[in-house]
Design a protein around this motif. Structure first.
Motif, PDB file in Angstrom:
ATOM      1  N   CYS A 270      -3.060   7.684   3.971  1.00 26.29           N
ATOM      2  CA  CYS A 270      -4.490   7.957   3.755  1.00 26.29           C
ATOM      3  C   CYS A 270      -5.400   6.831   4.213  1.00 26.29           C
ATOM      4  CB  CYS A 270      -4.746   8.240   2.276  1.00 26.29           C
ATOM      5  SG  CYS A 270      -3.972   9.744   1.694  1.00 26.29           S
ATOM      6  N   GLY A 271      -4.887   5.615   4.350  1.00 28.42           N
ATOM      7  CA  GLY A 271      -5.780   4.532   4.692  1.00 28.42           C
ATOM      8  C   GLY A 271      -5.049   3.264   5.056  1.00 28.42           C
ATOM      9  N   ASN A 272      -5.788   2.225   5.339  1.00 23.99           N
ATOM     10  CA  ASN A 272      -5.234   0.933   5.726  1.00 23.99           C
ATOM     11  C   ASN A 272      -5.053   0.074   4.472  1.00 23.99           C
ATOM     12  OD1 ASN A 272      -4.332  -1.176   7.303  1.00 23.99           O
ATOM     13  ND2 ASN A 272      -6.405  -1.912   7.751  1.00 23.99           N
ATOM     14  N   TYR A 273      -3.994   0.328   3.723  1.00 32.07           N
ATOM     15  CA  TYR A 273      -3.786  -0.333   2.446  1.00 32.07           C
ATOM     16  C   TYR A 273      -3.114  -1.692   2.615  1.00 32.07           C
ATOM     17  CZ  TYR A 273      -4.506   4.394   0.620  1.00 32.07           C
ATOM     18  OH  TYR A 273      -5.013   5.638   0.330  1.00 32.07           O
ATOM     19  N   THR A 274      -3.414  -2.598   1.695  1.00 31.89           N
ATOM     20  CA  THR A 274      -2.659  -3.843   1.609  1.00 31.89           C
ATOM     21  C   THR A 274      -1.282  -3.544   1.030  1.00 31.89           C
ATOM     22  OG1 THR A 274      -3.380  -4.355  -0.640  1.00 31.89           O
ATOM     23  CG2 THR A 274      -4.805  -5.099   1.177  1.00 31.89           C
TER      24      THR A 274
ATOM     25  N   ALA B 273      -0.026  -4.862  -1.639  1.00 30.73           N
ATOM     26  CA  ALA B 273      -0.193  -4.705  -3.088  1.00 30.73           C
ATOM     27  C   ALA B 273      -0.683  -3.305  -3.430  1.00 30.73           C
ATOM     28  CB  ALA B 273      -1.161  -5.758  -3.624  1.00 30.73           C
ATOM     29  N   GLN B 274      -1.595  -2.773  -2.625  1.00 29.80           N
ATOM     30  CA  GLN B 274      -2.090  -1.414  -2.859  1.00 29.80           C
ATOM     31  C   GLN B 274      -1.006  -0.379  -2.593  1.00 29.80           C
ATOM     32  OE1 GLN B 274      -5.441  -1.688  -0.179  1.00 29.80           O
ATOM     33  NE2 GLN B 274      -6.904  -1.967  -1.861  1.00 29.80           N
ATOM     34  N   ARG B 275      -0.195  -0.618  -1.590  1.00 32.22           N
ATOM     35  CA  ARG B 275       0.917   0.305  -1.317  1.00 32.22           C
ATOM     36  C   ARG B 275       1.912   0.310  -2.483  1.00 32.22           C
ATOM     37  NH1 ARG B 275       2.976  -0.940   4.729  1.00 32.22           N
ATOM     38  NH2 ARG B 275       4.650   0.465   4.030  1.00 32.22           N
ATOM     39  N   LEU B 276       2.183  -0.858  -3.046  1.00 30.24           N
ATOM     40  CA  LEU B 276       3.065  -0.926  -4.212  1.00 30.24           C
ATOM     41  C   LEU B 276       2.469  -0.158  -5.381  1.00 30.24           C
ATOM     42  CD1 LEU B 276       5.528  -2.057  -5.730  1.00 30.24           C
ATOM     43  CD2 LEU B 276       4.144  -4.090  -6.245  1.00 30.24           C
ATOM     44  N   GLU B 277       1.181  -0.335  -5.613  1.00 34.22           N
ATOM     45  CA  GLU B 277       0.538   0.366  -6.721  1.00 34.22           C
ATOM     46  C   GLU B 277       0.620   1.882  -6.540  1.00 34.22           C
ATOM     47  OE1 GLU B 277      -3.582   0.238  -9.327  1.00 34.22           O
ATOM     48  OE2 GLU B 277      -3.584  -0.576  -7.293  1.00 34.22           O
ATOM     49  N   ARG B 278       0.361   2.358  -5.333  1.00 29.60           N
ATOM     50  CA  ARG B 278       0.447   3.800  -5.086  1.00 29.60           C
ATOM     51  C   ARG B 278       1.872   4.308  -5.282  1.00 29.60           C
ATOM     52  NH1 ARG B 278      -3.605   6.644  -2.706  1.00 29.60           N
ATOM     53  NH2 ARG B 278      -2.193   7.979  -1.520  1.00 29.60           N
ATOM     54  N   PHE B 279       2.842   3.508  -4.886  1.00 30.42           N
ATOM     55  CA  PHE B 279       4.227   3.933  -5.097  1.00 30.42           C
ATOM     56  C   PHE B 279       4.548   4.016  -6.585  1.00 30.42           C
ATOM     57  CE2 PHE B 279       8.684   2.673  -5.861  1.00 30.42           C
ATOM     58  CZ  PHE B 279       9.290   3.830  -5.382  1.00 30.42           C
ATOM     59  N   ILE B 280       4.111   3.025  -7.363  1.00 27.97           N
ATOM     60  CA  ILE B 280       4.391   3.044  -8.800  1.00 27.97           C
ATOM     61  C   ILE B 280       3.754   4.269  -9.459  1.00 27.97           C
ATOM     62  CG2 ILE B 280       3.889   1.846 -10.977  1.00 27.97           C
ATOM     63  CD1 ILE B 280       4.351  -0.797  -9.466  1.00 27.97           C
ATOM     64  N   TYR B 281       2.555   4.624  -9.039  1.00 27.74           N
ATOM     65  CA  TYR B 281       1.865   5.760  -9.661  1.00 27.74           C
ATOM     66  C   TYR B 281       2.221   7.108  -9.034  1.00 27.74           C
ATOM     67  CZ  TYR B 281      -1.173   3.158 -12.819  1.00 27.74           C
ATOM     68  OH  TYR B 281      -1.647   2.396 -13.861  1.00 27.74           O
ATOM     69  N   LEU B 282       2.520   7.141  -7.747  1.00 28.41           N
ATOM     70  CA  LEU B 282       2.684   8.422  -7.043  1.00 28.41           C
ATOM     71  C   LEU B 282       4.069   8.619  -6.437  1.00 28.41           C
ATOM     72  CD1 LEU B 282      -0.716   8.416  -5.094  1.00 28.41           C
ATOM     73  CD2 LEU B 282      -0.225   9.502  -7.301  1.00 28.41           C
ATOM     74  N   GLY B 283       4.894   7.602  -6.459  1.00 20.51           N
ATOM     75  CA  GLY B 283       6.178   7.684  -5.779  1.00 20.51           C
ATOM     76  C   GLY B 283       7.212   8.494  -6.536  1.00 20.51           C
ATOM     77  N   ALA B 284       8.345   8.714  -5.864  1.00 16.31           N
ATOM     78  CA  ALA B 284       9.458   9.484  -6.420  1.00 16.31           C
ATOM     79  C   ALA B 284      10.766   8.866  -5.929  1.00 16.31           C
ATOM     80  CB  ALA B 284       9.360  10.941  -5.985  1.00 16.31           C
ATOM     81  N   PRO B 285      11.879   9.151  -6.601  1.00 14.86           N
ATOM     82  CA  PRO B 285      13.158   8.606  -6.157  1.00 14.86           C
ATOM     83  C   PRO B 285      13.499   8.935  -4.698  1.00 14.86           C
ATOM     84  CG  PRO B 285      13.377   9.508  -8.358  1.00 14.86           C
ATOM     85  CD  PRO B 285      12.014   9.883  -7.884  1.00 14.86           C
ATOM     86  N   THR B 286      12.989  10.047  -4.202  1.00 18.59           N
ATOM     87  CA  THR B 286      13.276  10.423  -2.813  1.00 18.59           C
ATOM     88  C   THR B 286      12.674   9.441  -1.810  1.00 18.59           C
ATOM     89  OG1 THR B 286      11.358  11.905  -2.932  1.00 18.59           O
ATOM     90  CG2 THR B 286      13.541  12.882  -3.269  1.00 18.59           C
ATOM     91  N   HIS B 287      11.730   8.607  -2.243  1.00 19.74           N
ATOM     92  CA  HIS B 287      11.157   7.603  -1.347  1.00 19.74           C
ATOM     93  C   HIS B 287      12.062   6.385  -1.181  1.00 19.74           C
ATOM     94  CE1 HIS B 287       7.168   9.578  -2.557  1.00 19.74           C
ATOM     95  NE2 HIS B 287       7.329   9.821  -1.281  1.00 19.74           N
TER      96      HIS B 287
END
Length: 425
Positions: A387-391, A393-407
């Motif tokens: 969705c965007g040019n994330y840092t 740290a922001q990518r980690l945050e999105r993974f913690i909130y939106l991620g799944a084991p399949t990632h």
């Protein structure tokens, strides 16, 4: 020496998130981190590189409290309180592990789910059954992951079919100790279920084992008000719930995990801090069983060590990212209820709790600092980052909130990649 190239993130302290975009981790032949580098250093130019591309590479998860024989009850009876839930659902299910064929079938699925969720180290309550407990330890060992596995002791205030004796606990634990004595990653842990289910002589015998074999201890502490009142009735000579363990030599006399600590405060909290007892925060379980909201900031500020646990099956997920989410959310409720006096947990802090803080119970685990065991998960978050040019740290945050084991694409424990464990039908 092995080299891994990826976007590297880890938390050396609760307030520090180290990031290296396209960096390198060097891992020696003993599975220990030699160092992290922003670019390939000259002394490692001849080493083979595993290039993980634009993936995130973070320390693997550590789950410091879960009940393997409750695995099949996950997501069930979430409208009951603790003691009713134990009697109606949990105890009958745990009794099924007297059947080793059943135990093998369920425990193989449990171990597979640890792997799936990127949890490479765990502290596990088994059941009272020695054969099933040994089987669980072997399944974890054969998988390449690490754990502390405990045969549960309880001889009162529970169904007769789930009671063992003080002598049987001693004998069965000695067999488990001997079975695992040369195992580098899977170790025994003394596991009195909790004070209400253990007589004084059982607690004393476990303390003697702890001292004789230098064994860690795990149990439950101050999970809900009715349990605390029950302990007062059973142990009127104890100053508080924690003191009931302390008086029997099971409260920091050797490394100790105490799950929940929802109502730990005052003298009990001071005793925990003084004895180095680890409070294992299980936010999903505390919510599901209406136990309450643990004051993690209060514990940390009071000098208590804290880690995270899924508490399957009081908790409804083994996905530690969800446990981290819930820990942050619960801390915000506490923040509101204390008029902002107890500040809520940050993303860095919960990441640290799930990695370095929890991992420290297993040794130098949970970070990418030099000398730490290389426990890691590689994450393909390309869909989440589109969705965007994330840092980082922001990518980690999105993974913690939106991620799944399949990632998760790769899992490592003690420097070795862990392949998918076999599920036994």
């Amino acid at each position: 020496m092995k080299l891994y190239k990826a976007n590297i993130l880890y938390t050396p302290s609760p307030t520090q998130l180290e990031t290296l975009q396209g960096g390198y981790i060097a891992v020696d032949d003993n599975g220990l981190v030699e160092g992290t580098y922003a670019s390939l250093p000259d002394h490692l130019k001849d080493c083979q590189v595993t290039d993980l591309g634009d993936q995130l590479l973070i320390p693997a998860m550590n789950d410091l409290h879960l009940h393997a024989p409750q695995y099949c009850n996950t997501g069930m009876a979430m409208d009951m309180r603790l003691l009713e839930w134990l009697e109606t659902y949990t105890f009958p299910e745990e009794n099924r592990f007297a059947d080793t064929h059943y135990a093998q079938r369920i425990y193989s699925r449990f171990v597979h789910d640890l792997w799936l969720n990127g949890t490479m180290r765990s502290a596990i309550f088994a059941s009272i059954h020695p054969q099933a407990t040994t089987l669980l330890a072997d399944l974890i060992s054969n998988s390449g992951m690490g754990a502390m596995v405990g045969l549960v002791g309880m001889n009162r205030n529970c169904p007769e079919y789930l009671q063992n004796t003080t002598q049987s606990v001693v004998d069965d634990m000695k067999q488990l100790i001997n079975h695992l004595k040369d195992n580098p990653r899977v170790k025994p842990i003394l596991t009195p279920r909790f004070v209400p289910t253990c007589t004084d002589d059982m607690l004393d015998a476990m303390a003697q084992l702890a001292q004789e074999y230098n064994l860690p201890v795990q149990s439950h502490l101050s999970e809900n008000p009715s349990e605390i009142e029950w302990v007062k009735e059973l142990q009127p000579e104890s100053a508080n719930y924690g003191d009931a363990y302390y008086r029997h030599g099971l409260f920091g006399h050797t490394p100790t995990l105490m799950a929940h600590c929802v109502y730990t405060d005052g003298d009990e909290m001071e005793l925990m801090a003084r004895q180095g007892v680890v409070a294992v925060h299980c936010p999903t379980s505390n919510s599901n069983l209406a136990s309450g909201t643990a004051r993690v900031r209060h514990l940390l500020d009071g000098g208590v060590k804290v880690a995270l646990g899924s508490d399957i099956s009081g908790g409804n997920t083994m996905w530690m990212m969800a446990v981290m989410q819930h820990a942050m959310q619960v801390s915000k409720i506490v923040h509101a209820h204390t008029q902002g006096n107890e500040h809520f947990l940050s993303l860095n802090e919960v990441m640290w709790l799930a990695t370095k803080s929890g991992g420290s119970f297993f040794g130098k685990v949970g970070s990418f600092e030099p000398g730490y065991e290389f426990d890691a998960i590689a994450i393909d978050d390309s869909q989440l980052a589109a969705c965007g040019n994330y840092t980082l740290a922001q990518r980690l945050e999105r993974f913690i909130y939106l991620g799944a084991p399949t990632h998760i694409t790769h899992r490592y424990c003690s420097g070795k990649e862990v392949d998918e464990p076999t599920i036994i039908a």
